[in-house]
Design a protein around this motif. Structure first.
Motif, mmCIF file in Angstrom:
data_model
loop_
_atom_site.group_PDB
_atom_site.id
_atom_site.type_symbol
_atom_site.label_atom_id
_atom_site.label_comp_id
_atom_site.label_asym_id
_atom_site.label_seq_id
_atom_site.Cartn_x
_atom_site.Cartn_y
_atom_site.Cartn_z
ATOM 1 N N THR A 87 35.375 63.231 70.150
ATOM 2 C CA THR A 87 34.389 64.225 70.585
ATOM 3 C C THR A 87 33.250 64.418 69.581
ATOM 4 O O THR A 87 32.318 65.172 69.852
ATOM 5 C CB THR A 87 35.063 65.596 70.807
ATOM 6 O OG1 THR A 87 35.575 66.068 69.562
ATOM 7 C CG2 THR A 87 36.176 65.489 71.843
ATOM 8 N N LEU A 88 33.332 63.754 68.441
ATOM 9 C CA LEU A 88 32.316 63.941 67.401
ATOM 10 C C LEU A 88 30.972 63.358 67.823
ATOM 11 O O LEU A 88 30.901 62.234 68.310
ATOM 12 C CB LEU A 88 32.756 63.282 66.092
ATOM 13 C CG LEU A 88 33.982 63.859 65.415
ATOM 14 C CD1 LEU A 88 34.302 63.074 64.150
ATOM 15 C CD2 LEU A 88 33.801 65.325 65.096
ATOM 16 N N THR A 89 29.936 64.143 67.608
ATOM 17 C CA THR A 89 28.559 63.698 67.831
ATOM 18 C C THR A 89 27.727 64.199 66.658
ATOM 19 O O THR A 89 28.096 65.179 65.997
ATOM 20 C CB THR A 89 27.959 64.253 69.134
ATOM 21 O OG1 THR A 89 27.866 65.681 69.021
ATOM 22 C CG2 THR A 89 28.781 63.864 70.358
ATOM 23 N N VAL A 90 26.606 63.551 66.421
ATOM 24 C CA VAL A 90 25.723 63.996 65.342
ATOM 25 C C VAL A 90 25.236 65.431 65.580
ATOM 26 O O VAL A 90 25.290 66.250 64.658
ATOM 27 C CB VAL A 90 24.563 63.001 65.130
ATOM 28 C CG1 VAL A 90 23.512 63.578 64.198
ATOM 29 C CG2 VAL A 90 25.099 61.677 64.582
ATOM 30 N N PRO A 91 24.775 65.778 66.787
ATOM 31 C CA PRO A 91 24.334 67.165 66.984
ATOM 32 C C PRO A 91 25.442 68.197 66.743
ATOM 33 O O PRO A 91 25.195 69.254 66.158
ATOM 34 C CB PRO A 91 23.858 67.190 68.439
ATOM 35 C CG PRO A 91 23.469 65.777 68.730
ATOM 36 C CD PRO A 91 24.450 64.943 67.957
ATOM 37 N N LEU A 92 26.661 67.890 67.171
ATOM 38 C CA LEU A 92 27.781 68.812 66.972
ATOM 39 C C LEU A 92 28.077 68.977 65.479
ATOM 40 O O LEU A 92 28.277 70.098 64.995
ATOM 41 C CB LEU A 92 29.016 68.290 67.710
ATOM 42 C CG LEU A 92 30.247 69.170 67.746
ATOM 43 C CD1 LEU A 92 29.944 70.474 68.476
ATOM 44 C CD2 LEU A 92 31.380 68.425 68.433
ATOM 45 N N ILE A 93 28.096 67.877 64.757
ATOM 46 C CA ILE A 93 28.346 67.920 63.313
ATOM 47 C C ILE A 93 27.226 68.680 62.609
ATOM 48 O O ILE A 93 27.475 69.518 61.741
ATOM 49 C CB ILE A 93 28.493 66.497 62.743
ATOM 50 C CG1 ILE A 93 29.753 65.835 63.310
ATOM 51 C CG2 ILE A 93 28.523 66.522 61.214
ATOM 52 C CD1 ILE A 93 29.813 64.329 63.102
ATOM 53 N N ALA A 94 25.990 68.397 62.985
ATOM 54 C CA ALA A 94 24.840 69.061 62.361
ATOM 55 C C ALA A 94 24.913 70.574 62.571
ATOM 56 O O ALA A 94 24.681 71.349 61.634
ATOM 57 C CB ALA A 94 23.538 68.503 62.937
ATOM 58 N N GLN A 95 25.243 70.980 63.785
ATOM 59 C CA GLN A 95 25.342 72.412 64.077
ATOM 60 C C GLN A 95 26.399 73.060 63.192
ATOM 61 O O GLN A 95 26.165 74.117 62.604
ATOM 62 C CB GLN A 95 25.678 72.628 65.545
ATOM 63 C CG GLN A 95 25.794 74.083 65.918
ATOM 64 C CD GLN A 95 26.160 74.272 67.391
ATOM 65 O OE1 GLN A 95 26.614 73.346 68.062
ATOM 66 N NE2 GLN A 95 25.959 75.475 67.883
ATOM 67 N N ARG A 96 27.568 72.438 63.094
ATOM 68 C CA ARG A 96 28.649 72.993 62.273
ATOM 69 C C ARG A 96 28.252 73.033 60.795
ATOM 70 O O ARG A 96 28.593 73.975 60.083
ATOM 71 C CB ARG A 96 29.914 72.156 62.471
ATOM 72 C CG ARG A 96 31.086 72.523 61.584
ATOM 73 C CD ARG A 96 31.681 73.916 61.834
ATOM 74 N NE ARG A 96 32.275 74.059 63.123
ATOM 75 C CZ ARG A 96 33.570 73.954 63.383
ATOM 76 N NH1 ARG A 96 34.428 73.710 62.417
ATOM 77 N NH2 ARG A 96 34.002 74.115 64.619
ATOM 78 N N ALA A 97 27.527 72.015 60.331
ATOM 79 C CA ALA A 97 27.149 71.930 58.917
ATOM 80 C C ALA A 97 25.946 72.805 58.571
ATOM 81 O O ALA A 97 25.647 73.008 57.391
ATOM 82 C CB ALA A 97 26.846 70.482 58.547
ATOM 83 N N GLY A 98 25.240 73.274 59.596
ATOM 84 C CA GLY A 98 24.067 74.092 59.337
ATOM 85 C C GLY A 98 22.850 73.288 58.917
ATOM 86 O O GLY A 98 22.018 73.761 58.144
ATOM 87 N N VAL A 99 22.769 72.053 59.426
ATOM 88 C CA VAL A 99 21.612 71.194 59.152
ATOM 89 C C VAL A 99 21.075 70.691 60.486
ATOM 90 O O VAL A 99 21.705 70.864 61.534
ATOM 91 C CB VAL A 99 21.973 69.996 58.238
ATOM 92 C CG1 VAL A 99 22.498 70.478 56.895
ATOM 93 C CG2 VAL A 99 22.983 69.061 58.909
#
Length: 191
Positions: free
Chosen positions: A35-47
């Motif tokens: 389920t990992l996507t760049v937008p999902l990761i970015a949102q969680r990381a705050g970037v």
């Protein structure tokens, strides 16, 4: 796409990397890798997603970077007071960690997102550093241990090949046998 390492004053680059790595690990644990996507990761990381794309290129390269960090040993190899015991214990631990489903997934990720071989080289350097510690200890005790490259070729390379391509029959006695044969061929008596 080659990764660009941006260094900014105040350690922002390090903080971004840590936040993104943490986000990958958290999301993977919560929802699974698929389920990992760049937008999902970015949102969680705050970037922003563009921060991830700029630094890592794509999801595969990001996952590769995270995997390499996770493959870094946490501690120095245990000192059992003897080259054979030290090297055998290290080989057993290496086999246990790398042949586990998690270890295999990290190896796969590290290699899949590694277009220039940098991450593979880093993983190899981790093993070489651990072996160098064992060999340095043996030398300081007056032993004449094999070279780091000899151990990489005689122990690590066959273990990695079997982990990746022929895992059947891969067990602790196999790792122990590699060390025994290496030390016997190098003139060191293995206990």
């Amino acid at each position: 796409m080659a990764r660009r390492q941006m260094v900014r004053p105040g350690g922002r680059s390090t903080r971004v990397q840590q936040a993104v790595h943490d986000a990958v690990r958290e999301l993977e644990a919560e929802t699974g890798r698929d389920t990992l996507t760049v937008p999902l990761i970015a949102q969680r990381a705050g970037v922003t997603p563009s921060t991830i794309y700029r630094r890592w290129g794509d999801l595969k390269e990001l996952l590769s970077d995270v995997a390499v960090e996770r493959l870094r040993p946490d501690t120095a190899p245990a000192d059992h007071g003897d080259l054979s015991a030290d090297l055998t214990a290290w080989a057993e631990q290496f086999l246990d960690e790398m042949s586990s489903p998690t270890g295999r997934a990290y190896i796969r990720d590290a290699l899949l997102g590694d277009p220039d071989g940098t991450n593979a080289g880093q993983c190899s350097a981790y093993a070489a550093e651990q072996i160098d510690t064992i060999i340095s200890r043996a030398s300081s005790r007056g032993d004449h241990p094999p070279e780091v490259e000899t151990v990489l070729d005689g122990v690590v390379a066959p273990l990695m090949y079997r982990i990746l391509f022929r895992p059947e029959g891969l067990n602790t006695p196999y790792a122990q046998g590699l060390v025994t044969r290496l030390l016997a061929a190098d003139g060191m008596a293995a206990d």
